[in-house]
Scaffold this active site. Structure first.
Site, PDB file in Angstrom:
ATOM      1  N   ASP A 192     -12.294   9.026   8.247  1.00  0.00           N
ATOM      2  CA  ASP A 192     -11.334   8.077   8.789  1.00  0.00           C
ATOM      3  C   ASP A 192     -11.551   6.545   8.062  1.00  0.00           C
ATOM      4  OD1 ASP A 192      -9.216   6.909  10.349  1.00  0.00           O
ATOM      5  OD2 ASP A 192     -10.715   6.109  11.369  1.00  0.00           O
ATOM      6  N   ASP A 217     -10.060   3.765   9.218  1.00  0.00           N
ATOM      7  CA  ASP A 217      -9.705   2.912   9.961  1.00  0.00           C
ATOM      8  C   ASP A 217     -10.113   2.706  11.527  1.00  0.00           C
ATOM      9  OD1 ASP A 217      -7.398   1.674   8.312  1.00  0.00           O
ATOM     10  OD2 ASP A 217      -6.830   3.957   8.457  1.00  0.00           O
ATOM     11  N   HIS A 234     -11.906   1.662   2.158  1.00  0.00           N
ATOM     12  CA  HIS A 234     -11.090   2.341   1.235  1.00  0.00           C
ATOM     13  C   HIS A 234     -12.326   2.508  -0.031  1.00  0.00           C
ATOM     14  CE1 HIS A 234      -6.829   1.518   2.301  1.00  0.00           C
ATOM     15  NE2 HIS A 234      -7.236   2.145   3.268  1.00  0.00           N
ATOM     16  N   ASP A 279      -7.207  -4.269   9.755  1.00  0.00           N
ATOM     17  CA  ASP A 279      -6.475  -3.226   9.597  1.00  0.00           C
ATOM     18  C   ASP A 279      -7.254  -1.896  10.268  1.00  0.00           C
ATOM     19  OD1 ASP A 279      -4.950  -1.249   8.832  1.00  0.00           O
ATOM     20  OD2 ASP A 279      -5.352  -1.074   6.772  1.00  0.00           O
ATOM     21  N   ASP A 339      -9.907  -3.103   1.333  1.00  0.00           N
ATOM     22  CA  ASP A 339      -9.958  -2.623   2.289  1.00  0.00           C
ATOM     23  C   ASP A 339     -11.144  -2.055   2.710  1.00  0.00           C
ATOM     24  OD1 ASP A 339      -9.947  -0.347   4.516  1.00  0.00           O
ATOM     25  OD2 ASP A 339      -7.650  -0.918   4.868  1.00  0.00           O
ATOM     26  N   LYS A 379      -7.087   2.756  -2.746  1.00  0.00           N
ATOM     27  CA  LYS A 379      -7.688   3.469  -1.831  1.00  0.00           C
ATOM     28  C   LYS A 379      -8.261   4.615  -2.532  1.00  0.00           C
ATOM     29  CE  LYS A 379      -6.663   5.839   2.574  1.00  0.00           C
ATOM     30  NZ  LYS A 379      -5.876   5.939   3.905  1.00  0.00           N
ATOM     31  N   GLU A 406      -3.147  -2.869  -2.765  1.00  0.00           N
ATOM     32  CA  GLU A 406      -4.111  -2.455  -2.049  1.00  0.00           C
ATOM     33  C   GLU A 406      -4.555  -0.757  -2.546  1.00  0.00           C
ATOM     34  OE1 GLU A 406      -3.460  -1.924   2.117  1.00  0.00           O
ATOM     35  OE2 GLU A 406      -5.407  -1.153   2.625  1.00  0.00           O
ATOM     36  N   TRP A 466       0.897  -1.298  -0.086  1.00  0.00           N
ATOM     37  CA  TRP A 466      -0.025   0.033   0.030  1.00  0.00           C
ATOM     38  C   TRP A 466       0.986   1.332   0.048  1.00  0.00           C
ATOM     39  CZ3 TRP A 466      -0.539   3.881   3.678  1.00  0.00           C
ATOM     40  CH2 TRP A 466      -1.335   5.132   3.266  1.00  0.00           C
ATOM     41  N   HIS A 518      -8.528  -6.082   4.128  1.00  0.00           N
ATOM     42  CA  HIS A 518      -8.367  -5.544   5.250  1.00  0.00           C
ATOM     43  C   HIS A 518      -9.924  -5.143   5.703  1.00  0.00           C
ATOM     44  CE1 HIS A 518      -4.323  -3.972   4.714  1.00  0.00           C
ATOM     45  NE2 HIS A 518      -4.062  -5.199   4.788  1.00  0.00           N
TER      46      HIS A 518
HETATM   47  C1  RNT Z   1      -4.036   2.483   4.662  1.00  0.00           C
HETATM   48  C2  RNT Z   1      -4.242   1.027   4.368  1.00  0.00           C
HETATM   49  C3  RNT Z   1      -2.997   0.400   4.772  1.00  0.00           C
HETATM   50  C4  RNT Z   1      -2.548   0.689   6.021  1.00  0.00           C
HETATM   51  C5  RNT Z   1      -1.593  -0.084   6.767  1.00  0.00           C
HETATM   52  C6  RNT Z   1      -0.854   0.534   8.234  1.00  0.00           C
HETATM   53  O1  RNT Z   1      -5.210   3.209   4.247  1.00  0.00           O
HETATM   54  O2  RNT Z   1      -5.291   0.569   4.564  1.00  0.00           O
HETATM   55  O3  RNT Z   1      -3.254  -0.876   4.751  1.00  0.00           O
HETATM   56  O4  RNT Z   1      -3.565   0.819   7.163  1.00  0.00           O
HETATM   57  O5  RNT Z   1      -0.586  -0.495   5.913  1.00  0.00           O
HETATM   58 ZN    ZN Z   2      -5.470  -1.452   4.549  1.00  0.00          ZN
END
Ligand code: RNT
Ligand code: ZN
Length: 424
Positions: free
Chosen positions: A300, A302, A268, A332, A265, A234, A232, A191, A292
């Protein structure tokens, strides 16, 4: 609050639930056998707010943020491993660990990221062997002066681009070493944060550079038994709101044409976009996916995973498509505002519960209704199934897996917090 259930009541509730599910043709014992075999990949970075050991006081880069100042953050590898040991003890089943390159242990020496080698992770490897955890890996293309421009693998500065290419090459070799040593394939996930805050004049050139960099990184073939590569995408990050080089379409095309894994993810994408729907769509064209599992809230991506409708749909899709062998499930997220060990445990257990609920679904009946065009019965049954006693099955699973049932896992975390974490 008395958060302990008696063993007898857990067992009798399970017996009742077993009968209830049997009425729908679902064998709960078989479901639990299957659930037990699914390993999640726990992300090491929840334990220290993505600080790592290279420059723990440095700022977190890459447009990701861990907010909060809950006490007890792990300050070094031993503390992080000790915290992880507690978390794994409170999650039923056997699970993997997902490491980032900044978690290297270099004995106080500065080792540049392009010079990292498997020996810098030997303590992690020993710990993994001793405790029966397989490992996954990630290059760290952020929180570094060479990432300060906001561009890494797609940088137009050839020196910077090379540096990150070499870092990713080094990381694949570390992944390969993990896979070999542990007898379990490591997934190495790339990523990068690259993108623009404001409207770009050229969306093409950075993508051309990213394609070139990835091809250079993947040039050396590595045995798929040891290491699998993933990319990955986003939608946006903090500071890359207008353009992200590694977008979904870019990486989907890249993963398909290079026969590597795509990472989805769940934080994302556009908030109303269903990541669950992407599982079967992409698995026609990529062999395997890495998930993820995360939770987007506003800007946010995460937040700690909870048992949401989105999470349930995601796991339903994995199960309904019979994809458990082709989908690697990683977590994640990072939250510094609550106990960090609890954050791991809550997110992992909720992911498992969603998976359990999906496995308990009477999918043969639902499909039958669908094929017959009886959408009325399909909807009625879906609604009924939502509230069937999956909790009783989950609690029994925890009991037989010798982990705390219900919120009793908090007792262990609170005493660990008091004895260890609060003294940091
Ligand atoms: C960031 C990605 C990535 C990170 C990690 C720490 O938006 O999701 O996967 O969260 O690599
Ligand atoms: Zn991620």
């Amino acid at each position: 609050m008395n958060n302990r259930l008696s063993e007898a009541s857990i067992r009798s509730a399970y017996e009742a639930a077993r009968e209830r599910y049997a009425q729908f043709g679902v064998d709960t014992d078989k479901v639990l056998d299957r659930l037990r075999e699914v390993s999640l990949s726990l992300h090491c970075w929840q334990g220290d707010d993505v600080s790592g050991f290279e420059n723990p006081e440095g700022e977190l880069g890459g447009g990701i943020a861990a907010t909060g100042n809950y006490p007890g953050k792990a300050r070094n590898a031993d503390e992080l491993r000790s915290d992880l040991d507690i978390a794994y003890r409170l999650i039923p089943g056997r699970h993997r660990l997902n490491l980032h390159a900044i978690y290297a242990e270099t004995g106080g020496q500065r080792v540049e990221r392009d010079a990292l080698r498997p020996e810098h992770f030997s303590a992690w490897l020993d710990w993994a062997k001793t405790n029966g955890h397989a490992l996954d890996f990630n290059p760290t293309c952020f929180s570094h002066e060479k990432a300060a421009s906001g561009f890494t693998l797609s940088s137009s500065d050839e020196g910077v681009r090379r540096f990150w290419v070499n870092h990713c090459i080094a990381c694949r070799k570390i992944g390969e070493a993990f896979g070999k040593a542990l007898g379990s394939t490591c997934v190495t996930n790339i990523w990068i944060p690259d993108g623009y805050k404001d409207v770009p004049a050229d969306r093409k050139t950075p993508r051309a550079l990213l394609e070139k960099s990835l091809d250079e990184i993947l040039a050396e073939k590595i045995d798929r038994r040891y290491n699998l590569d993933a990319v990955e995408p986003k939608l946006f990050g903090i500071g890359s709101e207008s353009y992200v080089v590694g977008s979904h379409e870019f990486y989907l095309g890249y993963a398909v044409t290079r026969d590597i894994l795509l990472t989805l993810d769940t934080g994302h994408f556009h908030p109303t976009e269903s990541v669950a729907d992407k599982i079967s769509a992409t698995l026609f064209f990529v062999k395997e996916l890495l998930l993820h599992v995360s939770r987007g809230v506003r800007w946010d991506s995460d937040h700690v995973v909870i048992l949401s409708d989105e999470l349930q749909s995601l796991m339903q899709e994995v199960v309904r498509g019979d994809y458990l062998e082709r989908v690697h499930i990683g977590l994640d997220y990072f939250d510094a505002s609550i106990n960090r060990v609890a954050a791991w445990v809550i997110g992992a257990r909720s992911t498992q519960r969603a998976l359990l609920m999906a496995l308990l679904e009477p999918s043969h009946l639902l499909r039958k209704y669908e094929q017959e065009g009886d959408y009325t019965s399909r909807l009625a049954l879906l609604e009924e199934v939502r509230a069937l006693p999956s909790s009783a099955v989950w609690e029994y699973f925890c009991l037989v897996q010798s982990v705390p049932v219900g919120t009793a896992f908090l007792d262990d975390i609170k005493s660990y917090e008091k004895a260890v974490m609060l003294h940091r």
